[in-house]
Design a protein around this motif. Structure first.
Motif, PDB file in Angstrom:
ATOM      1  N   SER B  65    -148.679   6.612  25.109  1.00  0.00           N
ATOM      2  CA  SER B  65    -149.028   6.447  26.518  1.00  0.00           C
ATOM      3  C   SER B  65    -150.193   7.382  26.858  1.00  0.00           C
ATOM      4  CB  SER B  65    -147.830   6.763  27.406  1.00  0.00           C
ATOM      5  OG  SER B  65    -147.545   8.153  27.351  1.00  0.00           O
ATOM      6  N   ARG B  66    -150.867   7.066  27.944  1.00  0.00           N
ATOM      7  CA  ARG B  66    -151.969   7.933  28.383  1.00  0.00           C
ATOM      8  C   ARG B  66    -151.453   9.324  28.735  1.00  0.00           C
ATOM      9  NH1 ARG B  66    -156.636   5.159  28.909  1.00  0.00           N
ATOM     10  NH2 ARG B  66    -156.221   3.000  28.387  1.00  0.00           N
ATOM     11  N   LYS B  67    -150.250   9.343  29.303  1.00  0.00           N
ATOM     12  CA  LYS B  67    -149.679  10.631  29.698  1.00  0.00           C
ATOM     13  C   LYS B  67    -149.416  11.509  28.467  1.00  0.00           C
ATOM     14  CE  LYS B  67    -146.016  12.640  32.333  1.00  0.00           C
ATOM     15  NZ  LYS B  67    -144.593  12.731  32.129  1.00  0.00           N
ATOM     16  N   ASP B  68    -148.811  10.924  27.446  1.00  0.00           N
ATOM     17  CA  ASP B  68    -148.523  11.712  26.233  1.00  0.00           C
ATOM     18  C   ASP B  68    -149.809  12.144  25.536  1.00  0.00           C
ATOM     19  OD1 ASP B  68    -145.863  11.610  26.681  1.00  0.00           O
ATOM     20  OD2 ASP B  68    -145.443  10.019  25.225  1.00  0.00           O
ATOM     21  N   ARG B  70    -152.605  12.779  26.999  1.00  0.00           N
ATOM     22  CA  ARG B  70    -153.178  13.849  27.818  1.00  0.00           C
ATOM     23  C   ARG B  70    -152.487  15.177  27.517  1.00  0.00           C
ATOM     24  NH1 ARG B  70    -151.667  16.126  32.441  1.00  0.00           N
ATOM     25  NH2 ARG B  70    -153.310  17.011  33.734  1.00  0.00           N
ATOM     26  N   ARG B  71    -151.206  15.093  27.293  1.00  0.00           N
ATOM     27  CA  ARG B  71    -150.447  16.319  27.057  1.00  0.00           C
ATOM     28  C   ARG B  71    -150.669  16.866  25.644  1.00  0.00           C
ATOM     29  NH1 ARG B  71    -144.240  17.185  28.722  1.00  0.00           N
ATOM     30  NH2 ARG B  71    -145.228  17.277  30.742  1.00  0.00           N
ATOM     31  N   HIS B 136    -150.187  24.299  28.873  1.00  0.00           N
ATOM     32  CA  HIS B 136    -150.116  23.398  27.701  1.00  0.00           C
ATOM     33  C   HIS B 136    -150.680  24.066  26.442  1.00  0.00           C
ATOM     34  CE1 HIS B 136    -148.863  20.003  30.083  1.00  0.00           C
ATOM     35  NE2 HIS B 136    -149.907  20.116  30.887  1.00  0.00           N
ATOM     36  N   PRO B 139    -147.849  24.732  23.436  1.00  0.00           N
ATOM     37  CA  PRO B 139    -147.376  23.535  22.709  1.00  0.00           C
ATOM     38  C   PRO B 139    -148.477  22.751  22.014  1.00  0.00           C
ATOM     39  CG  PRO B 139    -147.065  23.296  25.102  1.00  0.00           C
ATOM     40  CD  PRO B 139    -147.452  24.720  24.858  1.00  0.00           C
TER      41      PRO B 139
END
Lengths: 86, 414
Positions: B65-68, B70-71, B136, B139
């Motif tokens: 996903s785009r969210k993952d 990005r993270r 972030h 991680p």
């Protein structure tokens, strides 16, 4: 900034943090977590974005104020009312 | 010893997932290698400016996903793409695989530089006030990040970690997978290597300061191991993950098998931070041959590590001549001449580009050798054009790294 403008800012930040989500139907009186897949790191992203863009400092004890859109805007309004939108 | 082991101790490659400059799958990668197509492009990076790099163009959002995305990190995203592709390619019934028995072993040359540089760059805009430093950061930069992102994405609960072995890491990832399967620590291994290195200016700047960063007006001609006019390394990103299984399991599910890992050698130079030691490289290749119970003349293809530096290429040629100089059968090639140096992914990507030779009987070339450096001449070196050799039974894949880490891996056709 007016409350409406602060809401726009929060929406922008949310869209950045949760790019896969459609925020058109976001209910302002329901908690973000119930409507979006957000975890504690995401909430820290909201805090960090406000800090970076507007130098707004949100102490950890105040994080519960960021539960819904309404409570977030309500909480931010006194902190951001004299700021210009960037 | 490996030969003569029961089928449970024999480890085979049943899936290949890769992204390389110019190719998002093995078929395209092989086509490029046979057609002599380079994947090196012009590239610009902060502070260093215009340079060259091997850049991947696979779809990052195919499995993430785009969210993952990005993270996470570019290395994590490359790992996720390759792991999914490998699983799909293996044809295994993934839904019913016990995820607690899957191990993830990912080789990396370096990790964390990209994120650290980006954060410091950002922080500069805030007068280096660390309250603007991202939560972030940790991680993203922990050394296991690229393997951990694969675990998170695929819900794999077996062990995951990275293997830091400079530019030998791709081979080492595979070797770790083989060892863990033999030890019974997992029943399926996702093993290989990844590189996000083109996103850290530091690696370019450091190679430049060392006089080892390639430059050429034509990007396609810049990576030229063994050529007299070579002038250094083209940095590349990329990744390659294998599905490794015990032969007994692969046979039981009638899996397509790319080959069996029949031998490997790993040793250390213990002589220099940067300069290679051909004697240790010789010993490393001999170790792999001994383990596989093979003689040099049994090896059909030696896939070289050579990166395009003056000393490194020469030293490896010295080592290969010492081991394979008398073998009339052995052909020698190089993949970095096409894609540049994919760092932690290099070893396993370079092996992968050669695996189809078991089917098509063709040895891809080393390209861009307009004038062979006499110091790098080796009998059997396949120059500029692929060679049809007929049946290929064994490939030996070299991968060496800074601080003097050497690896050689032998794969057998089944």
């Amino acid at each position: 900034m007016t409350k409406a403008e602060i809401r726009e800012v929060v929406l922008e930040i949310l869209q950045e943090i949760a790019p896969d989500e459609n925020l058109d139907d976001l209910k302002d009186d329901v908690s973000f977590r119930e409507q979006l897949e957000l975890d504690s790191m995401d909430f820290l992203d909201i805090v960090m974005s406000l800090r970076k863009r507007y130098r707004v400092q949100i102490p950890e004890d105040d994080y519960p104020n960021l539960a819904t859109m309404n409570s977030t805007v309500e909480y931010l309004q006194p902190l951001m009312k004299d700021l210009e939108r960037v | 010893m490996i030969a003569g082991h029961p089928d449970q101790q024999r480890i085979v490659i049943t899936g290949v997932g890769l992204t390389a400059p110019g190719a998002g799958d093995l078929r395209t990668f092989r086509e490029n290698l046979l057609a002599g197509r380079s994947g090196v492009q012009k590239y610009e990076i902060r502070y260093v400016g215009q340079t060259l790099a091997g850049i991947c163009n696979h779809d990052e959002y195919r499995y993430q996903s785009r969210k993952d995305r990005r993270r996470g990190t570019r290395a994590g995203a490359i790992g996720i793409y390759c792991a999914h592709e490998a699983i799909r390619d293996s044809g295994i019934d993934w839904e019913n695989v016990d995820r607690s028995r899957v191990g993830i072993y990912v080789g990396v040359t370096e990790h964390g530089n990209v994120e650290t540089e980006n954060e410091i760059y950002e922080l500069q805009g805030y007068n280096y006030d660390t309250q603007f430093w991202s939560h972030h950061h940790n991680p993203r930069t922990v050394a296991n990040n690229p393997a951990g992102e694969i675990s998170l994405n695929l819900g794999i609960t077996g062990p995951h970690y990275t293997i830091g072995a400079a530019c030998a890491a791709g081979n080492l990832g595979v070797i770790q997978g083989v060892q863990m399967l033999r030890l019974g620590e997992c029943d399926l291994a996702l093993a290989g290597g990844v590189s996000e290195s083109i996103h850290t200016f530091g690696i370019f700047a450091s190679f430049k300061s060392q006089g080892a960063l390639a430059h050429h007006e034509d990007p396609h001609k810049a990576s030229r191991p063994f050529d007299r006019d070579r002038n250094g390394i083209v940095v590349a990103e990329g990744g390659c993950i294998y599905v490794l299984e015990r032969f007994s399991d692969a046979k039981a599910r009638r899996a397509k098998i790319y080959g069996e890992v029949v031998g490997y050698g790993v040793n250390s130079d213990a002589t220099d931070f940067v300069l290679p030691n051909p004697q240790r490289q010789v010993e490393c290749m001999q170790m792999a041959l001994r383990q596989a119970k093979l003689n040099p003349e049994d090896i059909d293809i030696v896939s070289t590590h050579a990166t395009g530096t003056t000393t490194g290429d020469h030293q490896e040629a010295v080592a290969i001549r010492a081991v394979f100089g008398e073998s009339r059968r052995t052909r020698i090639n190089n993949t970095k001449s096409f894609i540049g140096h994919a760092m932690g992914a290099a070893g396993v990507l370079e092996l992968s580009g050669n695996l189809p030779a078991f089917q098509d009987g063709i040895v891809h070339a080393t390209i861009n050798v307009d004038n062979l450096d006499p110091d790098c001449a080796m009998p059997g070196l396949v120059l500029n054009e692929p060679q049809e050799v007929g049946r290929v039974n064994y490939i030996l894949n070299n991968s060496f790294g800074m601080l003097g880490i050497n690896s050689a891996l032998i794969v057998k056709r089944l």
